[in-house]
Each structure stands twice: as structure tokens, then as C-alpha cells.
Design a protein around this motif. Structure first.
Motif, PDB file in Angstrom:
ATOM      1  N   ASP A 140       0.762  -1.237  -0.034  1.00 15.84           N
ATOM      2  CA  ASP A 140       0.024  -0.030   0.069  1.00 15.84           C
ATOM      3  C   ASP A 140       0.946   1.207  -0.038  1.00 15.84           C
ATOM      4  O   ASP A 140       2.116   1.182  -0.060  1.00 15.84           O
ATOM      5  CB  ASP A 140      -0.886  -0.115   1.274  1.00 15.84           C
ATOM      6  CG  ASP A 140      -1.899  -1.322   1.161  1.00 15.84           C
ATOM      7  OD1 ASP A 140      -2.247  -1.593   0.070  1.00 15.84           O
ATOM      8  OD2 ASP A 140      -2.170  -1.725   2.188  1.00 15.84           O
ATOM      9  N   HIS A 141       0.062   2.462  -0.089  1.00 16.47           N
ATOM     10  CA  HIS A 141       0.897   3.834   0.041  1.00 16.47           C
ATOM     11  C   HIS A 141       1.294   4.411   1.459  1.00 16.47           C
ATOM     12  O   HIS A 141       1.662   5.454   1.132  1.00 16.47           O
ATOM     13  CB  HIS A 141       0.137   4.840  -0.908  1.00 16.47           C
ATOM     14  CG  HIS A 141       0.241   4.435  -2.381  1.00 16.47           C
ATOM     15  ND1 HIS A 141      -0.728   3.700  -3.002  1.00 16.47           N
ATOM     16  CD2 HIS A 141       0.966   4.957  -3.348  1.00 16.47           C
ATOM     17  CE1 HIS A 141      -0.552   3.821  -4.184  1.00 16.47           C
ATOM     18  NE2 HIS A 141       0.678   4.261  -4.437  1.00 16.47           N
ATOM     19  N   ASP A 142       1.347   3.401   2.374  1.00 17.89           N
ATOM     20  CA  ASP A 142       1.558   3.946   3.677  1.00 17.89           C
ATOM     21  C   ASP A 142       3.047   4.527   3.653  1.00 17.89           C
ATOM     22  O   ASP A 142       3.391   5.393   4.585  1.00 17.89           O
ATOM     23  CB  ASP A 142       1.218   3.035   4.718  1.00 17.89           C
ATOM     24  CG  ASP A 142       1.793   1.573   4.568  1.00 17.89           C
ATOM     25  OD1 ASP A 142       1.844   1.194   3.298  1.00 17.89           O
ATOM     26  OD2 ASP A 142       2.428   1.097   5.568  1.00 17.89           O
ATOM     27  N   ARG A 143       3.774   3.897   2.868  1.00 15.04           N
ATOM     28  CA  ARG A 143       5.302   4.255   2.954  1.00 15.04           C
ATOM     29  C   ARG A 143       5.427   5.541   2.515  1.00 15.04           C
ATOM     30  O   ARG A 143       6.155   6.442   3.279  1.00 15.04           O
ATOM     31  CB  ARG A 143       6.157   3.028   2.412  1.00 15.04           C
ATOM     32  CG  ARG A 143       6.006   1.905   3.030  1.00 15.04           C
ATOM     33  CD  ARG A 143       6.464   0.897   1.728  1.00 15.04           C
ATOM     34  NE  ARG A 143       5.333   0.514   0.851  1.00 15.04           N
ATOM     35  CZ  ARG A 143       5.511  -0.223  -0.299  1.00 15.04           C
ATOM     36  NH1 ARG A 143       6.667  -0.957  -0.513  1.00 15.04           N
ATOM     37  NH2 ARG A 143       4.324  -0.243  -1.139  1.00 15.04           N
ATOM     38  N   VAL A 144       4.602   6.101   1.494  1.00  7.97           N
ATOM     39  CA  VAL A 144       4.887   7.300   0.904  1.00  7.97           C
ATOM     40  C   VAL A 144       4.149   8.444   1.747  1.00  7.97           C
ATOM     41  O   VAL A 144       4.744   9.451   1.945  1.00  7.97           O
ATOM     42  CB  VAL A 144       3.909   7.264  -0.607  1.00  7.97           C
ATOM     43  CG1 VAL A 144       3.921   8.807  -0.957  1.00  7.97           C
ATOM     44  CG2 VAL A 144       5.005   6.657  -1.648  1.00  7.97           C
ATOM     45  N   GLU A 145       3.117   7.923   2.534  1.00  9.08           N
ATOM     46  CA  GLU A 145       2.409   8.863   3.435  1.00  9.08           C
ATOM     47  C   GLU A 145       3.220   9.261   4.484  1.00  9.08           C
ATOM     48  O   GLU A 145       3.609  10.372   4.806  1.00  9.08           O
ATOM     49  CB  GLU A 145       1.357   8.372   3.795  1.00  9.08           C
ATOM     50  CG  GLU A 145       0.144   8.192   2.859  1.00  9.08           C
ATOM     51  CD  GLU A 145      -0.947   7.341   3.367  1.00  9.08           C
ATOM     52  OE1 GLU A 145      -1.017   6.518   4.330  1.00  9.08           O
ATOM     53  OE2 GLU A 145      -2.060   7.125   2.299  1.00  9.08           O
ATOM     54  N   GLU A 146       4.252   8.342   5.049  1.00 11.07           N
ATOM     55  CA  GLU A 146       5.017   8.747   6.068  1.00 11.07           C
ATOM     56  C   GLU A 146       6.372   9.458   5.721  1.00 11.07           C
ATOM     57  O   GLU A 146       6.632  10.432   6.209  1.00 11.07           O
ATOM     58  CB  GLU A 146       5.601   7.385   6.755  1.00 11.07           C
ATOM     59  CG  GLU A 146       4.489   6.595   7.772  1.00 11.07           C
ATOM     60  CD  GLU A 146       5.003   5.094   7.954  1.00 11.07           C
ATOM     61  OE1 GLU A 146       6.055   4.950   8.021  1.00 11.07           O
ATOM     62  OE2 GLU A 146       3.883   4.565   8.257  1.00 11.07           O
ATOM     63  N   LEU A 147       6.756   9.060   4.487  1.00 12.14           N
ATOM     64  CA  LEU A 147       7.964   9.881   3.929  1.00 12.14           C
ATOM     65  C   LEU A 147       7.465  11.327   3.802  1.00 12.14           C
ATOM     66  O   LEU A 147       8.247  12.343   3.840  1.00 12.14           O
ATOM     67  CB  LEU A 147       8.426   9.313   2.648  1.00 12.14           C
ATOM     68  CG  LEU A 147       9.095   8.014   2.762  1.00 12.14           C
ATOM     69  CD1 LEU A 147       9.242   7.438   1.439  1.00 12.14           C
ATOM     70  CD2 LEU A 147      10.510   8.354   3.336  1.00 12.14           C
ATOM     71  N   VAL A 148       6.321  11.575   2.996  1.00 14.21           N
ATOM     72  CA  VAL A 148       5.657  12.903   2.831  1.00 14.21           C
ATOM     73  C   VAL A 148       5.425  13.824   4.221  1.00 14.21           C
ATOM     74  O   VAL A 148       5.765  14.835   4.205  1.00 14.21           O
ATOM     75  CB  VAL A 148       4.470  12.825   2.185  1.00 14.21           C
ATOM     76  CG1 VAL A 148       3.750  14.378   2.027  1.00 14.21           C
ATOM     77  CG2 VAL A 148       4.634  12.177   0.522  1.00 14.21           C
ATOM     78  N   GLU A 149       5.117  13.009   5.167  1.00  8.29           N
ATOM     79  CA  GLU A 149       4.901  13.653   6.572  1.00  8.29           C
ATOM     80  C   GLU A 149       6.173  14.293   7.113  1.00  8.29           C
ATOM     81  O   GLU A 149       6.359  15.329   7.397  1.00  8.29           O
ATOM     82  CB  GLU A 149       4.149  12.671   7.412  1.00  8.29           C
ATOM     83  CG  GLU A 149       3.870  13.243   8.741  1.00  8.29           C
ATOM     84  CD  GLU A 149       3.228  12.524   9.571  1.00  8.29           C
ATOM     85  OE1 GLU A 149       3.017  12.738  10.900  1.00  8.29           O
ATOM     86  OE2 GLU A 149       2.695  11.442   9.159  1.00  8.29           O
ATOM     87  N   ALA A 150       7.132  13.240   6.869  1.00 12.48           N
ATOM     88  CA  ALA A 150       8.408  13.687   7.239  1.00 12.48           C
ATOM     89  C   ALA A 150       9.066  14.852   6.371  1.00 12.48           C
ATOM     90  O   ALA A 150       9.742  15.838   7.004  1.00 12.48           O
ATOM     91  CB  ALA A 150       9.669  12.658   7.100  1.00 12.48           C
ATOM     92  N   LEU A 151       8.902  14.736   5.069  1.00 12.96           N
ATOM     93  CA  LEU A 151       9.341  15.838   4.211  1.00 12.96           C
ATOM     94  C   LEU A 151       8.651  17.239   4.646  1.00 12.96           C
ATOM     95  O   LEU A 151       9.204  18.297   4.676  1.00 12.96           O
ATOM     96  CB  LEU A 151       9.129  15.429   2.821  1.00 12.96           C
ATOM     97  CG  LEU A 151       9.343  16.592   1.799  1.00 12.96           C
ATOM     98  CD1 LEU A 151      10.744  16.888   1.671  1.00 12.96           C
ATOM     99  CD2 LEU A 151       8.888  16.425   0.514  1.00 12.96           C
ATOM    100  N   HIS A 152       7.247  17.287   4.728  1.00 20.03           N
ATOM    101  CA  HIS A 152       6.747  18.581   5.386  1.00 20.03           C
ATOM    102  C   HIS A 152       7.188  18.977   6.436  1.00 20.03           C
ATOM    103  O   HIS A 152       7.034  20.236   6.636  1.00 20.03           O
ATOM    104  CB  HIS A 152       5.121  18.176   5.380  1.00 20.03           C
ATOM    105  CG  HIS A 152       4.387  17.675   3.920  1.00 20.03           C
ATOM    106  ND1 HIS A 152       3.225  17.587   3.657  1.00 20.03           N
ATOM    107  CD2 HIS A 152       5.068  18.000   2.737  1.00 20.03           C
ATOM    108  CE1 HIS A 152       2.869  17.551   2.238  1.00 20.03           C
ATOM    109  NE2 HIS A 152       4.202  17.660   1.661  1.00 20.03           N
ATOM    110  N   SER A 153       7.295  18.193   7.395  1.00 15.16           N
ATOM    111  CA  SER A 153       7.962  18.724   8.864  1.00 15.16           C
ATOM    112  C   SER A 153       9.282  19.217   8.421  1.00 15.16           C
ATOM    113  O   SER A 153       9.531  20.252   9.292  1.00 15.16           O
ATOM    114  CB  SER A 153       8.153  17.586   9.667  1.00 15.16           C
ATOM    115  OG  SER A 153       9.201  16.707   9.371  1.00 15.16           O
ATOM    116  N   CYS A 154       9.986  19.202   7.425  1.00 12.10           N
ATOM    117  CA  CYS A 154      11.217  19.927   7.338  1.00 12.10           C
ATOM    118  C   CYS A 154      10.950  21.196   6.581  1.00 12.10           C
ATOM    119  O   CYS A 154      12.066  21.703   6.353  1.00 12.10           O
ATOM    120  CB  CYS A 154      12.118  18.968   6.436  1.00 12.10           C
ATOM    121  SG  CYS A 154      12.501  17.310   7.091  1.00 12.10           S
TER     122      CYS A 154
END
Length: 352
Positions: A337-351
């Protein structure tokens, strides 16, 4: 990589240490420059920056870009009927409707075996003779397997080259994108084999037997079977809706060029006005295959935050976020599923 983006790198590494990822790459451009380029996993010798992987529907916008290049050159009109370029095409759809998944041909009409993916003419003839499943332009349904043949045959009819050849010559070459439809033998050796995150993945992706989704994703057969997708047959064929083979860096460069208005490293492929038209929502409503509200641009999905791009079944995804100023690409060989991308995007947005 700038220390500012360490949380993204840590999140990427955590996917492997937790066993959720076995082979993947992540690339991000921000403010017009590459800022993240990570690869990991795989059997010996492991993934490299030039490892290619099948990214499923992530390739649809790339196929669309080939046709849009002909629009940009004045060789194709968006609101002309497909039959103006493809004589004998029965469905009264326009080029714009094909590009925005509203043409009414979401599934190949004749059941075909896996080997049919190598027979471009056969599948295009099936589409040309088909009766649309709805009046073109009235509703959307992702043209899951058919999109690339509809778009690609228009490219071939107008230009004379296959969509794979056109992509190599006119887009991937000038913009230095490491991605392709229909791999040569040398490039097939760079491919990562895809594998299931769980054995039930193909059944889950097909949906209910007899449903539009099952008819669309199950014909020609084999597109969800790793034995087929990892084969020379699949990698060498052009199935532009679902068999782009790409690196993350190649996809991130593609979206960086679109985000910049169609010019990358001084090479103009599209006019800014066409990019603006191609990335605005052309359709906003129910999608009969995805069974949810969807906003389709000319080749991509448009999201609430103003971003546009495409995810693929299996977990790969690529897009541009104009509001935040970045282009993002994640490619994976682990079909889940796409949960991996969702977590990476959350980390990117935090930066950011």
C-alpha cells in the motif's frame, strides 16, 4: 543531503529496518534543485541509483506528456475527435477526454492472454472497434490498462514513432530522464524484480469478480502476476498505462521540469500555458473504477492541496506540489500500500 532533511532520510531507512521495504528509491527536488536522492535494499549487488523498477500507473502522466508534446507543437488539438487522427476509431471521444479518463473505454473489450501485451496492433484494434461504456465526457473511470494504448496510438498515428521511441527521443533524452517504455536488453538487466508485500495483494487489487475494476485490471491477464511483470516479455513490451520502468531521480526530474513551466536545465519541452492547462482539473466527480471522487487533469490526479501527479498500485508514486515548491518520486519493488509514501511525505513536510 542537507541536514535539514535528515528526518526524511531516517524515515526512509526505518522502512528497511522494520522490514516494510526491501528495495526502493526516493528523490526530491525543492525550489528547483535536487535535495534528496536515496536508494536502498535488494539482493546482492543491491539497488543502485540507476536501478529501474516497474511503477504501474505512475507512468500514465509520462505517456500523456508524449501526446501533449504534439499538442504543444500544434500537431494535435485537444478538442478534436480521436477519429480525426485515428481513422476507424468508433468511440466519439475527443483527445481531451482520452487524456482525462472520460472517454468511456476503461477496459479492453476482448479477453486476451498475457502474451497480448507484446501485440500493440491487436490491442489497439480492440479499442478502435469497441463500444464505449458511457457517453464520452459524462463521467470518469480510470482507464487503468487502456490509457497508454489510447494515448500511445495517437502519438504513433500523428508522429509515426511508437510512444516508447517518442519518449526516448523527445522527452527522456532532452531532459535526461532515466525511464522508458519497452526496455532494450541492456536496460532489462538493470531492473529490480518486484515482489508481493503479502500474497493476497493481487486479489485485493483486482476487486470484486466481474466489477469494472476487475475487468480493467485483469485484461490482458498477468499484469498483477510478478512472474509476468518480472519477465522479458513485460519489460520489453510497451504497455504505457502500467509498465513504465523508472528511477526515482528520473521521475523527480520529470516533475521538476513541469513545475518549472516546461523548461528544465534550459531545455524547453512544453510551453508554460500548456503546462498550466495540462495540470488543472479537467474533471471533478465520481470515478467509476476508483469508486471515489477524483479530479483528473490531462494525465494526472489533482489533489486538494493543489498538487498533481500519479500513484501506482504497489506503492510507487510521483507528483509536484506547486504550493510547497517540490517534486517528489518514490519507487518500490515491494508491492503493497501507499502508507510508506504517506510517512515519507509527512517527514518531508515537517522539514519545509
Amino acid at each position: 543531503m542537507h541536514p535539514r532533511f535528515t528526518p526524511v532520510r531516517d524515515c526512509f531507512h526505518d522502512l528497511f529496518s522494520s522490514g516494510r521495504e526491501t528495495g526502493a528509491a526516493l528523490a526530491v527536488w525543492y525550489d528547483g534543485h535536487p535535495i534528496i536522492d536515496l536508494v536502498g535494499g535488494g539482493a546482492d549487488p543491491g539497488w543502485r541509483p540507476d536501478t529501474l523498477v516497474n511503477v504501474y500507473s505512475v507512468g500514465k502522466p509520462v505517456a500523456a506528456a508524449c501526446l501533449l508534446a504534439l499538442v504543444d507543437r500544434g500537431l494535435v488539438e485537444l478538442d478534436s475527435p480521436v477519429a480525426a487522427y485515428w481513422p476507424g476509431f468508433r468511440t466519439p471521444a475527443t483527445v481531451r477526454q482520452v487524456l482525462s479518463h472520460t472517454a468511456g473505454l476503461p477496459a479492453f473489450p476482448v479477453a486476451r492472454p498475457a502474451a497480448a501485451v507484446a501485440d500493440w496492433s491487436l490491442l489497439c484494434a480492440d479499442l478502435a472497434a469497441a463500444t464505449p461504456e458511457w457517453e464520452p465526457g459524462t463521467v470518469a473511470g480510470e482507464h487503468a490498462w487502456t490509457y497508454g494504448h489510447l494515448v500511445g496510438e495517437l502519438v504513433r498515428r500523428v508522429d509515426g514513432r511508437s510512444v516508447g521511441r517518442f519518449l526516448a527521443d523527445e522527452i527522456a533524452g532532452p531532459w535526461q530522464l532515466d525511464l522508458a517504455f519497452g526496455l532494450a536488453a541492456t536496460d532489462r538487466r538493470r531492473c529490480a524484480d518486484v515482489s508481493y508485500g503479502d500474497p493476497g495483494w493481487p486479489v485485493r487489487m483486482l476487486g470484486a469478480p466481474g466489477s469494472l475494476r476487475a475487468r480493467a485490471l485483469g485484461n490482458p491477464s498477468g499484469g498483477l502476476d510478478v512472474a509476468v511483470v518480472n519477465s522479458p516479455l513485460w519489460r520489453g513490451a510497451e504497455v504505457p498505462a502500467v509498465n513504465l520502468h523508472a528511477t526515482a531521480s528520473g521521475l523527480a526530474r520529470f516533475y521538476a521540469g513541469l513545475l518549472a513551466g516546461g523548461t528544465l536545465d534550459g531545455v524547453r519541452l512544453f510551453g508554460a500555458d500548456l503546462v498550466a492547462e495540462a495540470t488543472r482539473a479537467q474533471y471533478d466527480g465520481p470515478d467509476l473504477l476508483l469508486e471515489r471522487r477524483t479530479r483528473w487533469t490531462l494525465g494526472m490526479q489533482w489533489e486538494e492541496d493543489g498538487s498533481w501527479g500519479m500513484g501506482g498500485i504497489g506503492g510507487s508514486s510521483a507528483w509536484a506540489d506547486p504550493g510547497r515548491g517540490y517534486a517528489f518520486a518514490y519507487v518500490t519493488a515491494r508491492l503493497a500500500d501507499h502508507d510508506r509514501v504517506e510517512e515519507l511525505v509527512e517527514a518531508l513536510h515537517s522539514c519545509l
